[in-house]
Design a protein around this motif. Structure first.
Motif, mmCIF file in Angstrom:
data_model
loop_
_atom_site.group_PDB
_atom_site.id
_atom_site.type_symbol
_atom_site.label_atom_id
_atom_site.label_comp_id
_atom_site.label_asym_id
_atom_site.label_seq_id
_atom_site.Cartn_x
_atom_site.Cartn_y
_atom_site.Cartn_z
ATOM 1 N N ALA A 147 17.527 21.860 57.913
ATOM 2 C CA ALA A 147 16.222 21.588 57.322
ATOM 3 C C ALA A 147 16.338 21.226 55.846
ATOM 4 O O ALA A 147 15.454 20.577 55.280
ATOM 5 N N ASP A 148 17.452 21.644 55.218
ATOM 6 C CA ASP A 148 17.653 21.374 53.792
ATOM 7 C C ASP A 148 18.412 20.075 53.545
ATOM 8 O O ASP A 148 18.212 19.404 52.529
ATOM 9 N N ILE A 149 19.317 19.724 54.451
ATOM 10 C CA ILE A 149 20.112 18.506 54.282
ATOM 11 C C ILE A 149 20.520 17.997 55.661
ATOM 12 O O ILE A 149 20.864 18.792 56.540
ATOM 13 N N SER A 150 20.446 16.703 55.865
ATOM 14 C CA SER A 150 20.715 16.160 57.189
ATOM 15 C C SER A 150 22.209 16.067 57.474
ATOM 16 O O SER A 150 23.028 15.891 56.572
ATOM 17 N N LEU A 151 22.530 16.180 58.748
ATOM 18 C CA LEU A 151 23.913 16.080 59.203
ATOM 19 C C LEU A 151 24.480 14.702 58.882
ATOM 20 O O LEU A 151 25.631 14.559 58.455
ATOM 21 N N GLN A 152 23.656 13.678 59.071
ATOM 22 C CA GLN A 152 24.108 12.309 58.837
ATOM 23 C C GLN A 152 24.435 12.068 57.364
ATOM 24 O O GLN A 152 25.391 11.364 57.031
ATOM 25 N N LEU A 153 23.640 12.681 56.471
ATOM 26 C CA LEU A 153 23.872 12.496 55.046
ATOM 27 C C LEU A 153 25.205 13.108 54.619
ATOM 28 O O LEU A 153 25.976 12.504 53.869
ATOM 29 N N VAL A 154 25.493 14.318 55.110
ATOM 30 C CA VAL A 154 26.757 14.978 54.773
ATOM 31 C C VAL A 154 27.936 14.179 55.328
ATOM 32 O O VAL A 154 28.957 13.982 54.654
ATOM 33 N N GLN A 155 27.787 13.682 56.555
ATOM 34 C CA GLN A 155 28.859 12.898 57.163
ATOM 35 C C GLN A 155 29.115 11.617 56.370
ATOM 36 O O GLN A 155 30.262 11.247 56.120
ATOM 37 N N LYS A 156 28.042 10.956 55.934
ATOM 38 C CA LYS A 156 28.191 9.728 55.151
ATOM 39 C C LYS A 156 28.845 10.020 53.802
ATOM 40 O O LYS A 156 29.647 9.235 53.301
ATOM 41 N N TYR A 157 28.499 11.180 53.218
ATOM 42 C CA TYR A 157 29.094 11.539 51.931
ATOM 43 C C TYR A 157 30.602 11.761 52.077
ATOM 44 O O TYR A 157 31.396 11.330 51.237
ATOM 45 N N ILE A 158 30.997 12.433 53.174
ATOM 46 C CA ILE A 158 32.418 12.671 53.410
ATOM 47 C C ILE A 158 33.145 11.348 53.650
ATOM 48 O O ILE A 158 34.256 11.126 53.154
ATOM 49 N N GLU A 159 32.509 10.455 54.406
ATOM 50 C CA GLU A 159 33.104 9.139 54.656
ATOM 51 C C GLU A 159 33.321 8.394 53.339
ATOM 52 O O GLU A 159 34.335 7.720 53.144
ATOM 53 N N PHE A 160 32.359 8.524 52.421
ATOM 54 C CA PHE A 160 32.474 7.869 51.114
ATOM 55 C C PHE A 160 33.587 8.498 50.286
ATOM 56 O O PHE A 160 34.413 7.794 49.680
ATOM 57 N N LEU A 161 33.643 9.841 50.243
ATOM 58 C CA LEU A 161 34.658 10.540 49.457
ATOM 59 C C LEU A 161 36.069 10.200 49.925
ATOM 60 O O LEU A 161 36.973 9.990 49.119
#
Length: 335
Positions: free
Chosen positions: A310-324
């Motif tokens: 509810a605080d942060i989406s799964l897709q957003l975290v996954q995209k951030y890791i892909e970027f890092l």
């Protein structure tokens, strides 16, 4: 309307009005001529850029030494608390922070997070990815876990007999001569389970608390071995979790507790995965998102690397890791 006391009027001469009139008298005493106020500012090294706004108000001024423009209060300047933070070296921009890190042979991989926050960087000397802080690099210079380990390894270098003795103490029988460094893998046979360890453990880990045989060991992470960064989710808790490991048992433990694997990123060295894990945590917590679960809710540990969906989406975290990790060229939008 006012209600002064007779004694105050007769003996102290404070007047008959203790509110409006008294406030005006105090204000009149504190009122400064604009020219005099400007002279005080100049005396303390500040050139006012606008008319004097009055006591207690911010006054836009330029430092006569470095040219930095700051909002200053006359009262603070008079009391010696109006120094220039830019001249003092406390004003840090992303550009200046990156320059300092590069001078220390560290290449930043993300934007400047703050002086005391972990900053994901790549060491120019050894290519290791770590998370030193700007404050520590500014104070102590080059900061790299891998380079530091090499220095420690040199200091702890043993002769062949001492090295073999250390292996035998951990029930490991060396199968090849001592490689000459405490940080190099050493092929050996476990004297308990007869497993051949190739690549074997490093002498640095053997002499520490990590043991040697991964088959006999119940748990633990070897930073010098290949590992992976993972992202899992839990429908019941409505939470996500990220973490690192270099044994398949770690993911199996989470799956047994109804966690579902979302994605996995493999690394040649687990210590590199650890640097990314730390950066993810800094990024998530930096947005004010708290951990989702407690230690009691995580049978196999890892509750500090969780967040509610509810605080942060799964897709957003996954995209951030892909970027890092360089799998995606574009950074994700903030939560």
């Amino acid at each position: 309307m006012s209600s002064p006391r007779y004694n105050d009027v007769v003996n102290k001469g404070t007047g008959v009005c203790s509110k409006t009139c008294r406030s005006r008298k105090i204000a009149a005493k504190l009122t400064r001529d604009g020219a005099k106020a400007g002279a005080v500012m100049l005396e303390w090294g500040w050139d006012p850029l606008e008319d004097y706004p009055g006591a207690g108000k911010q006054w836009s001024s330029r430092c006569i030494h470095c040219g930095a423009i700051k909002p200053k209060k006359l009262a603070h300047v008079q009391k010696g608390r109006g120094g220039c933070t830019n001249c003092a070296g406390r004003d840090v921009t992303d550009e200046s922070a990156r320059r300092l890190m590069r001078d220390a042979d560290l290449e930043p991989l993300v934007d400047y997070p703050g002086s005391l926050q972990p900053w994901l960087c790549r060491c120019v000397r050894c290519d290791h990815v770590g998370t030193p802080t700007y404050a520590k690099v500014r104070t102590r210079g080059h900061q790299c876990w891998s380079c530091r380990s090499e220095k420690i390894a040199d200091a702890l270098r043993l002769d062949s007999e001492e090295a073999i003795a250390s292996m035998l103490e951990k029930a490991l029988d060396p199968l090849v001569p001592y490689p000459g460094s405490t940080e190099l893998p050493w092929k050996a046979r476990c004297m308990k389970c007869e497993a051949v360890l190739d690549p074997g453990p490093t002498l640095h880990n053997i002499r520490g608390a990590q043991g040697g045989c991964a088959t006999c060991a119940e748990r633990g992470i070897n930073p010098a071995k290949p590992g992976y960064l993972y992202l899992v989710s839990h429908d019941g808790h409505q939470a996500l979790k990220w973490g690192i490991a270099n044994i398949e048992q770690r993911l199996a433990q989470h799956v047994s507790q109804d966690w579902e694997l979302v994605a996995r990123w493999n690394f040649d060295l687990t210590r590199d995965a650890w640097a990314f894990e730390r950066q993810i945590k800094s990024w998530v917590r930096g947005q004010g998102i708290p951990k989702a679960l407690t230690a009691d809710q995580m049978k196999y540990g890892g509750h500090t690397e969780t967040a509610y969906l509810a605080d942060i989406s799964l897709q957003l975290v996954q995209k951030y890791i892909e970027f890092l990790t360089g799998r995606s060229p574009e950074p994700p939008q903030e939560a």
